[in-house]
Design an enzyme around this catalytic site. Structure first.
Site, PDB file in Angstrom:
ATOM      1  N   ALA A   1      -4.895  63.234   1.568  1.00 49.36           N
ATOM      2  CA  ALA A   1      -5.261  62.161   0.625  1.00 49.36           C
ATOM      3  C   ALA A   1      -5.443  62.786  -0.763  1.00 49.36           C
ATOM      4  O   ALA A   1      -6.453  62.575  -1.441  1.00 49.36           O
ATOM      5  CB  ALA A   1      -6.518  61.431   1.087  1.00 49.36           C
ATOM      6  N   LEU A   2      -4.455  63.566  -1.146  1.00 47.97           N
ATOM      7  CA  LEU A   2      -4.578  64.391  -2.351  1.00 47.97           C
ATOM      8  C   LEU A   2      -4.614  63.535  -3.620  1.00 47.97           C
ATOM      9  O   LEU A   2      -3.938  62.526  -3.733  1.00 47.97           O
ATOM     10  CB  LEU A   2      -3.408  65.380  -2.419  1.00 47.97           C
ATOM     11  CG  LEU A   2      -3.258  66.300  -1.203  1.00 47.97           C
ATOM     12  CD1 LEU A   2      -2.118  67.291  -1.417  1.00 47.97           C
ATOM     13  CD2 LEU A   2      -4.552  67.053  -0.900  1.00 47.97           C
ATOM     14  N   HIS A   3      -5.450  63.973  -4.570  1.00 47.11           N
ATOM     15  CA  HIS A   3      -5.591  63.253  -5.843  1.00 47.11           C
ATOM     16  C   HIS A   3      -5.590  64.271  -6.983  1.00 47.11           C
ATOM     17  O   HIS A   3      -5.315  65.472  -6.767  1.00 47.11           O
ATOM     18  CB  HIS A   3      -6.866  62.408  -5.826  1.00 47.11           C
ATOM     19  CG  HIS A   3      -8.095  63.156  -5.428  1.00 47.11           C
ATOM     20  ND1 HIS A   3      -8.549  64.268  -6.105  1.00 47.11           N
ATOM     21  CD2 HIS A   3      -8.966  62.978  -4.404  1.00 47.11           C
ATOM     22  CE1 HIS A   3      -9.641  64.724  -5.537  1.00 47.11           C
ATOM     23  NE2 HIS A   3      -9.911  63.964  -4.486  1.00 47.11           N
ATOM     24  N   ALA A   4      -5.923  63.793  -8.180  1.00 48.37           N
ATOM     25  CA  ALA A   4      -5.844  64.654  -9.374  1.00 48.37           C
ATOM     26  C   ALA A   4      -6.709  65.913  -9.240  1.00 48.37           C
ATOM     27  O   ALA A   4      -6.365  66.969  -9.782  1.00 48.37           O
ATOM     28  CB  ALA A   4      -6.273  63.855 -10.599  1.00 48.37           C
TER      29      ALA A   4
ATOM     30  N   HIS B   1      -7.241  67.632  -6.464  1.00 45.51           N
ATOM     31  CA  HIS B   1      -6.472  68.604  -5.675  1.00 45.51           C
ATOM     32  C   HIS B   1      -5.325  69.181  -6.485  1.00 45.51           C
ATOM     33  O   HIS B   1      -5.013  70.366  -6.378  1.00 45.51           O
ATOM     34  CB  HIS B   1      -5.894  67.944  -4.414  1.00 45.51           C
ATOM     35  CG  HIS B   1      -6.926  67.433  -3.466  1.00 45.51           C
ATOM     36  ND1 HIS B   1      -7.186  66.097  -3.292  1.00 45.51           N
ATOM     37  CD2 HIS B   1      -7.778  68.092  -2.641  1.00 45.51           C
ATOM     38  CE1 HIS B   1      -8.141  65.948  -2.389  1.00 45.51           C
ATOM     39  NE2 HIS B   1      -8.520  67.133  -1.980  1.00 45.51           N
TER      40      HIS B   1
ATOM     41  N   LYS C   1     -15.425  72.664  -7.262  1.00 41.90           N
ATOM     42  CA  LYS C   1     -16.879  72.726  -7.448  1.00 41.90           C
ATOM     43  C   LYS C   1     -17.548  71.377  -7.238  1.00 41.90           C
ATOM     44  O   LYS C   1     -18.761  71.282  -7.300  1.00 41.90           O
ATOM     45  CB  LYS C   1     -17.188  73.229  -8.853  1.00 41.90           C
ATOM     46  CG  LYS C   1     -16.942  74.709  -9.041  1.00 41.90           C
ATOM     47  CD  LYS C   1     -17.516  75.132 -10.369  1.00 41.90           C
ATOM     48  CE  LYS C   1     -17.174  76.567 -10.687  1.00 41.90           C
ATOM     49  NZ  LYS C   1     -17.589  76.908 -12.050  1.00 41.90           N
TER      50      LYS C   1
ATOM     51  N   VAL D   1     -12.860  67.649 -11.721  1.00 44.89           N
ATOM     52  CA  VAL D   1     -11.975  66.794 -12.520  1.00 44.89           C
ATOM     53  C   VAL D   1     -12.630  65.417 -12.587  1.00 44.89           C
ATOM     54  O   VAL D   1     -13.086  64.890 -11.567  1.00 44.89           O
ATOM     55  CB  VAL D   1     -10.571  66.700 -11.876  1.00 44.89           C
ATOM     56  CG1 VAL D   1      -9.687  65.729 -12.641  1.00 44.89           C
ATOM     57  CG2 VAL D   1      -9.927  68.082 -11.832  1.00 44.89           C
TER      58      VAL D   1
ATOM     59  N   SER E   1     -12.570  61.393  -6.732  1.00 39.81           N
ATOM     60  CA  SER E   1     -12.813  61.527  -5.288  1.00 39.81           C
ATOM     61  C   SER E   1     -11.985  60.498  -4.553  1.00 39.81           C
ATOM     62  O   SER E   1     -11.735  59.400  -5.079  1.00 39.81           O
ATOM     63  CB  SER E   1     -14.302  61.271  -5.005  1.00 39.81           C
ATOM     64  OG  SER E   1     -14.491  60.965  -3.646  1.00 39.81           O
TER      65      SER E   1
END
Ligand code: PAF
Length: 284
Positions: free
Chosen positions: A30-33, A35, A149, A177, A186
Site C-alpha cells: 500500500a505504498l504512498h509518497a 515510501h 521516522k 513526509v 499514512s
C-alpha cells in the site's frame, strides 16, 4: 527491476548483482509518497553500483487483531510500479507461507522500548516487527536499511535489535513526509471522514506549538499538555498518548536533561488511529 516471490529466487537475484552496497527498504505494501521517499533515499545511498532491495510483505505476526490485518489496504500492482519508478533493483513479494512455517517456534522480542507508547496498547506488535525484520536482514544481508521516522518507536527498537544482536547493518531514519497542510502521510489517512481529515492537521500544529514551549523551557508535562489540550478539544478525537520521551530510550524525559527528546502522539480520529512525532533539538 526483478520481482521475486521465493527465498530461492531472492538468493539467486542477489548473487547476480554487485554486492558492495546493498540497501534494504522493508514495507508492508500500500505504498504512498512516504515510501517513495524511502525508496529514492535508498537509490541515492546505493549509488549506481549498489543494489536496492525492497520488500512488500503484509506481515501477519505484527497484527494483534485479525480484523486489522484483513482491513489493511493491498495494492500490489501499484506497489510494483512505484518500486520500478523509484529505482528498486530487486522487489521481494513473498506469501506468508514462504516466510513462516506453520510450526515456527522462535520469537525476537525487545523488552524495554517496546513496552511504552504504541507498545503499551499493541501487545506483541513490536515482537512481530522484530521477527520479520530480522528474517529479512538474514535473507537479504543488506549493508544498510532505511525506515521512516513516522514510526519512530519502530526505528528505535530496530536500532536496539541491530545493536544487541550484532547485525552488521547501518540503519537510516528517513524524515516524515507530510501533506501540504502538515498531516503526516499514512495509508490510514484515506479512512478518515471528511470532518476528521479536516481536523487532522491539528496534530502537527500542536506538535509545533509544543516544540516552542519546550524551547522556552516548559516542563515535560507542560510540553505534552500542549498537544493533549489541542487534540482533546476536537470533536470525536481521543488521545491515546502524548508523551515527551528520551529519543533513544523512549523513557519519560527527565526535566533538565541534556539528551535529545522526542514528542510522540497517538490519537483516535473516530475509528482511525493516527500517530505522529517531532524530534526536539537540545536546549542550549
Ligand atoms: O513499517 C512497516 O511497514 C513494517 O512494520 C515493517 C518494518 C515493514 C515490518 O513489517
Amino acid at each position: 527491476m526483478r520481482r521475486v516471490t521465493t527465498k530461492r529466487e531472492l538468493r539467486a537475484a542477489l548473487t547476480a548483482g554487485n554486492n558492495e552496497r546493498r540497501v534494504l527498504v522493508p514495507t508492508m505494501g500500500a505504498l504512498h509518497a512516504g515510501h517513495a521517499a524511502l525508496l529514492r533515499q535508498a537509490r541515492e545511498l546505493a549509488g549506481s553500483e549498489g543494489v536496492v532491495v525492497a520488500s512488500v510483505f503484509l506481515n501477519p505476526t505484527q497484527f494483534d487483531n485479525a480484523g486489522d490485518l484483513s482491513a489493511y489496504p493491498r495494492t500490489p500492482e501499484e506497489d510494483v510500479n512505484l518500486c520500478a519508478e523509484c529505482g528498486v533493483d530487486i522487489l521481494f513479494m513473498p506469501e506468508p507461507q514462504e516466510m513462516y512455517r506453520a510450526d515456527r517456534s522462535l520469537c525476537v522480542e525487545e523488552t524495554q522500548l517496546s513496552r511504552v507508547l504504541c507498545g503499551a496498547s499493541r501487545p506483541g506488535h513490536f515482537a512481530g516487527v522484530c521477527l520479520v525484520v530480522s528474517k529479512l536482514f538474514n535473507l537479504v544481508q543488506p549493508t544498510d536499511a532505511i525506515f521512516g521516522k513516522k514510526d519512530y518507536q519502530q526505528l528505535a527498537i530496530l536500532r536496539r535489535m541491530v545493536r544487541d544482536l550484532d547485525f552488521p547493518i547501518v540503519l537510516h531514519g528517513a524524515d516524515i513526509v507530510r501533506e501540504k497542510d502538515g498531516l503526516a502521510v499514512s495509508s490510514r489517512n484515506v479512512r478518515l471522514t471528511p470532518e476528521h481529515r479536516a481536523a487532522a492537521p491539528a496534530i502537527y500544529a500542536s506538535l509545533l506549538a509544543a516544540a516552542e514551549s519546550f524551547a522556552r523551557g516548559a516542563s515535560p508535562v507542560q510540553v505534552s499538555g500542549v498537544v493533549r489540550a489541542a487534540l482533546e478539544r476536537l470533536h470525536g478525537v481521543r488521545v491515546d498518548y502524548a508523551e515527551l520521551v528520551d529519543a533513544e530510550t523512549l523513557q519519560p524525559y527527565a526535566a533538565g536533561s541534556s539528551r535529545p527528546a522526542l514528542l510522540a502522539v497517538a490519537a483516535w480520529f473516530g475509528e482511525v488511529r493516527l500517530i505522529d512525532n517531532i524530534e526536539l533539538p537540545l536546549l542550549s
